[in-house]
Design a protein around this motif. Structure first.
Motif, PDB file in Angstrom:
ATOM      1  N   ASN A  14       0.810  -1.213   0.000  1.00 58.24           N
ATOM      2  CA  ASN A  14       0.000   0.000   0.000  1.00 58.24           C
ATOM      3  C   ASN A  14       0.850   1.271   0.000  1.00 58.24           C
ATOM      4  O   ASN A  14       0.328   2.368   0.197  1.00 58.24           O
ATOM      5  CB  ASN A  14      -0.939   0.013   1.214  1.00 58.24           C
ATOM      6  CG  ASN A  14      -0.193   0.033   2.536  1.00 58.24           C
ATOM      7  OD1 ASN A  14       1.016  -0.235   2.584  1.00 58.24           O
ATOM      8  ND2 ASN A  14      -0.893   0.367   3.609  1.00 58.24           N
ATOM      9  N   LYS A  15       2.164   1.133  -0.218  1.00 58.44           N
ATOM     10  CA  LYS A  15       3.048   2.300  -0.235  1.00 58.44           C
ATOM     11  C   LYS A  15       3.927   2.273  -1.482  1.00 58.44           C
ATOM     12  O   LYS A  15       4.370   1.214  -1.912  1.00 58.44           O
ATOM     13  CB  LYS A  15       3.928   2.339   1.017  1.00 58.44           C
ATOM     14  CG  LYS A  15       3.141   2.562   2.306  1.00 58.44           C
ATOM     15  CD  LYS A  15       2.495   3.947   2.331  1.00 58.44           C
ATOM     16  CE  LYS A  15       1.670   4.163   3.571  1.00 58.44           C
ATOM     17  NZ  LYS A  15       1.018   5.496   3.596  1.00 58.44           N
ATOM     18  N   ASN A  16       4.158   3.443  -2.043  1.00 58.99           N
ATOM     19  CA  ASN A  16       4.979   3.544  -3.242  1.00 58.99           C
ATOM     20  C   ASN A  16       6.463   3.584  -2.887  1.00 58.99           C
ATOM     21  O   ASN A  16       7.157   4.577  -3.079  1.00 58.99           O
ATOM     22  CB  ASN A  16       4.578   4.784  -4.053  1.00 58.99           C
ATOM     23  CG  ASN A  16       3.271   4.571  -4.782  1.00 58.99           C
ATOM     24  OD1 ASN A  16       3.007   3.484  -5.300  1.00 58.99           O
ATOM     25  ND2 ASN A  16       2.441   5.607  -4.823  1.00 58.99           N
ATOM     26  N   TYR A  17       6.922   2.470  -2.372  1.00 61.17           N
ATOM     27  CA  TYR A  17       8.315   2.255  -2.011  1.00 61.17           C
ATOM     28  C   TYR A  17       8.740   0.949  -2.670  1.00 61.17           C
ATOM     29  O   TYR A  17       8.113  -0.098  -2.466  1.00 61.17           O
ATOM     30  CB  TYR A  17       8.463   2.180  -0.490  1.00 61.17           C
ATOM     31  CG  TYR A  17       9.794   1.624  -0.023  1.00 61.17           C
ATOM     32  CD1 TYR A  17      10.972   2.348  -0.218  1.00 61.17           C
ATOM     33  CD2 TYR A  17       9.880   0.389   0.604  1.00 61.17           C
ATOM     34  CE1 TYR A  17      12.185   1.841   0.202  1.00 61.17           C
ATOM     35  CE2 TYR A  17      11.086  -0.128   1.036  1.00 61.17           C
ATOM     36  CZ  TYR A  17      12.240   0.595   0.823  1.00 61.17           C
ATOM     37  OH  TYR A  17      13.440   0.082   1.238  1.00 61.17           O
ATOM     38  N   TYR A  18       9.791   1.004  -3.497  1.00 59.88           N
ATOM     39  CA  TYR A  18      10.188  -0.154  -4.284  1.00 59.88           C
ATOM     40  C   TYR A  18      11.672  -0.447  -4.083  1.00 59.88           C
ATOM     41  O   TYR A  18      12.493   0.467  -3.973  1.00 59.88           O
ATOM     42  CB  TYR A  18       9.927   0.107  -5.773  1.00 59.88           C
ATOM     43  CG  TYR A  18       8.479   0.416  -6.068  1.00 59.88           C
ATOM     44  CD1 TYR A  18       7.595  -0.587  -6.440  1.00 59.88           C
ATOM     45  CD2 TYR A  18       7.989   1.712  -5.943  1.00 59.88           C
ATOM     46  CE1 TYR A  18       6.254  -0.307  -6.681  1.00 59.88           C
ATOM     47  CE2 TYR A  18       6.657   2.003  -6.169  1.00 59.88           C
ATOM     48  CZ  TYR A  18       5.797   0.993  -6.541  1.00 59.88           C
ATOM     49  OH  TYR A  18       4.469   1.283  -6.764  1.00 59.88           O
ATOM     50  N   VAL A  19      12.003  -1.736  -4.037  1.00 63.31           N
ATOM     51  CA  VAL A  19      13.393  -2.164  -3.944  1.00 63.31           C
ATOM     52  C   VAL A  19      13.710  -3.005  -5.178  1.00 63.31           C
ATOM     53  O   VAL A  19      12.976  -3.931  -5.510  1.00 63.31           O
ATOM     54  CB  VAL A  19      13.648  -2.989  -2.666  1.00 63.31           C
ATOM     55  CG1 VAL A  19      15.135  -3.349  -2.566  1.00 63.31           C
ATOM     56  CG2 VAL A  19      13.213  -2.217  -1.430  1.00 63.31           C
ATOM     57  N   LEU A  20      14.791  -2.663  -5.864  1.00 61.13           N
ATOM     58  CA  LEU A  20      15.170  -3.323  -7.096  1.00 61.13           C
ATOM     59  C   LEU A  20      16.524  -4.010  -6.934  1.00 61.13           C
ATOM     60  O   LEU A  20      17.431  -3.472  -6.294  1.00 61.13           O
ATOM     61  CB  LEU A  20      15.256  -2.317  -8.247  1.00 61.13           C
ATOM     62  CG  LEU A  20      13.959  -1.646  -8.688  1.00 61.13           C
ATOM     63  CD1 LEU A  20      13.553  -0.517  -7.732  1.00 61.13           C
ATOM     64  CD2 LEU A  20      14.105  -1.088 -10.099  1.00 61.13           C
ATOM     65  N   TYR A  21      16.633  -5.194  -7.537  1.00 59.61           N
ATOM     66  CA  TYR A  21      17.864  -5.966  -7.484  1.00 59.61           C
ATOM     67  C   TYR A  21      18.320  -6.250  -8.914  1.00 59.61           C
ATOM     68  O   TYR A  21      17.544  -6.772  -9.714  1.00 59.61           O
ATOM     69  CB  TYR A  21      17.636  -7.281  -6.736  1.00 59.61           C
ATOM     70  CG  TYR A  21      17.122  -7.097  -5.326  1.00 59.61           C
ATOM     71  CD1 TYR A  21      17.993  -6.959  -4.258  1.00 59.61           C
ATOM     72  CD2 TYR A  21      15.745  -7.048  -5.071  1.00 59.61           C
ATOM     73  CE1 TYR A  21      17.518  -6.780  -2.963  1.00 59.61           C
ATOM     74  CE2 TYR A  21      15.266  -6.860  -3.779  1.00 59.61           C
ATOM     75  CZ  TYR A  21      16.159  -6.737  -2.736  1.00 59.61           C
ATOM     76  OH  TYR A  21      15.675  -6.542  -1.461  1.00 59.61           O
TER      77      TYR A  21
END
Length: 224
Positions: free
Chosen positions: A154-161
Motif C-alpha cells: 500500500n506504499k509507493n516504495y520499491y526495492v530493485l535488485y
C-alpha cells in the motif's frame, strides 16, 4: 587517469542516476519504517507494473539533491539534477567539490573541475543497469534489468535488485504524490548512499543544451 572501476563507482555515487535504495536490512527510508504489519508485499509482477506507471508519468524532472554516503568512504554532497526521457540526465554536484555528469542517448561525460579532467564514455556500456536508468531510461525495460519488489503493497516504495553483474547490490526508490523523493543505493563495496530530492518540478520543459557538454579549454579529455 581514472580506471574503469573508479569511473563506474563515481557514476554510481553521483547519479540518479543517478541521480538516485537498498534492501529492508540497510538504511530503509522512513516511509517504509512507518508501515503497518498487515501491509503485505505486492508480487513481483504487480510491483513492476506499479513502478512502471509511476516512472512513465515522470517524463522529465528537475530537483535539488542532498546525498550522504556511509561505509568505507563517508561523505556528503549536494547539488542539482535534471532528467528527461529518453536517456538524458544531468547531475551537478556543487558542494563540497564541483563535478558534472551529463548524458544523452550517445555519450556520457564526467567532468571534474578541480582535476581539470573530463572523461567521455559510451552510454550503453555504463548506464544499462545503473540508477540512472530509472529516471531517464525506458520504463518498459526496467524489469529486464531488475527484479522489482514492493515490500509494502500500500506504499509507493520499491526495492530493485540487478539481474546481472553490477556495481551495486540493491536500489530503492520512494515516491510521494507521484514524485520520486528518495533513493538509497547499497553498493558492492559495502557502502550505502542515500539521496533526498527537494524543490522537485515534474515534467518541466528542459532545453536540449542541458544534456550536452563541451570540455572547457585546457581540460584533459579521456575517451573510453
Amino acid at each position: 587517469m581514472m580506471s574503469q572501476s573508479t569511473i563506474k563507482h563515481t557514476l554510481l555515487r553521483s547519479a540518479l542516476i543517478g541521480s538516485l535504495i537498498t534492501s529492508m536490512g540497510v538504511a530503509v527510508p522512513m516511509v517504509a519504517m512507518t508501515q503497518t504489519a498487515n501491509a503485505k508485499p505486492a508480487d513481483n509482477l504487480v510491483a513492476a507494473q506499479r513502478l512502471n506507471k509511476l516512472l512513465t508519468n515522470t517524463k522529465s524532472m528537475t530537483a535539488s539533491f542532498s546525498q550522504t554516503t556511509t561505509g568505507a568512504k563517508n561523505g556528503s554532497f549536494s547539488g542539482v539534477m535534471s532528467v528527461q526521457r529518453p536517456n538524458n540526465f544531468r547531475w551537478e554536484t556543487k558542494s563540497p567539490s564541483e563535478q558534472l555528469i551529463v548524458a544523452n542517448g550517445n555519450s556520457l561525460w564526467i567532468y571534474d573541475k578541480d582535476l581539470e579532467q573530463a572523461t567521455r564514455q559510451n552510454v550503453d556500456s555504463q548506464v544499462g543497469n545503473t540508477p540512472a536508468l530509472l529516471l531517464s531510461g525506458d520504463p518498459s525495460k526496467i524489469d529486464k534489468n531488475f527484479k522489482i519488489t514492493q515490500p509494502y503493497g500500500n506504499k509507493n516504495y520499491y526495492v530493485l535488485y540487478p539481474k546481472s553483474d553490477s556495481s551495486f547490490k540493491s536500489l530503492a526508490i520512494s515516491f510521494n504524490g507521484g514524485k520520486p523523493v528518495m533513493m538509497v543505493l547499497n553498493d558492492s563495496l559495502g557502502q550505502t548512499t542515500s539521496i533526498k530530492f527537494s524543490n522537485i518540478k515534474m515534467n518541466p520543459a528542459i532545453g536540449a543544451g542541458q544534456f550536452k557538454f563541451t570540455p572547457p579549454k585546457g581540460v584533459d579529455v579521456i575517451n573510453q
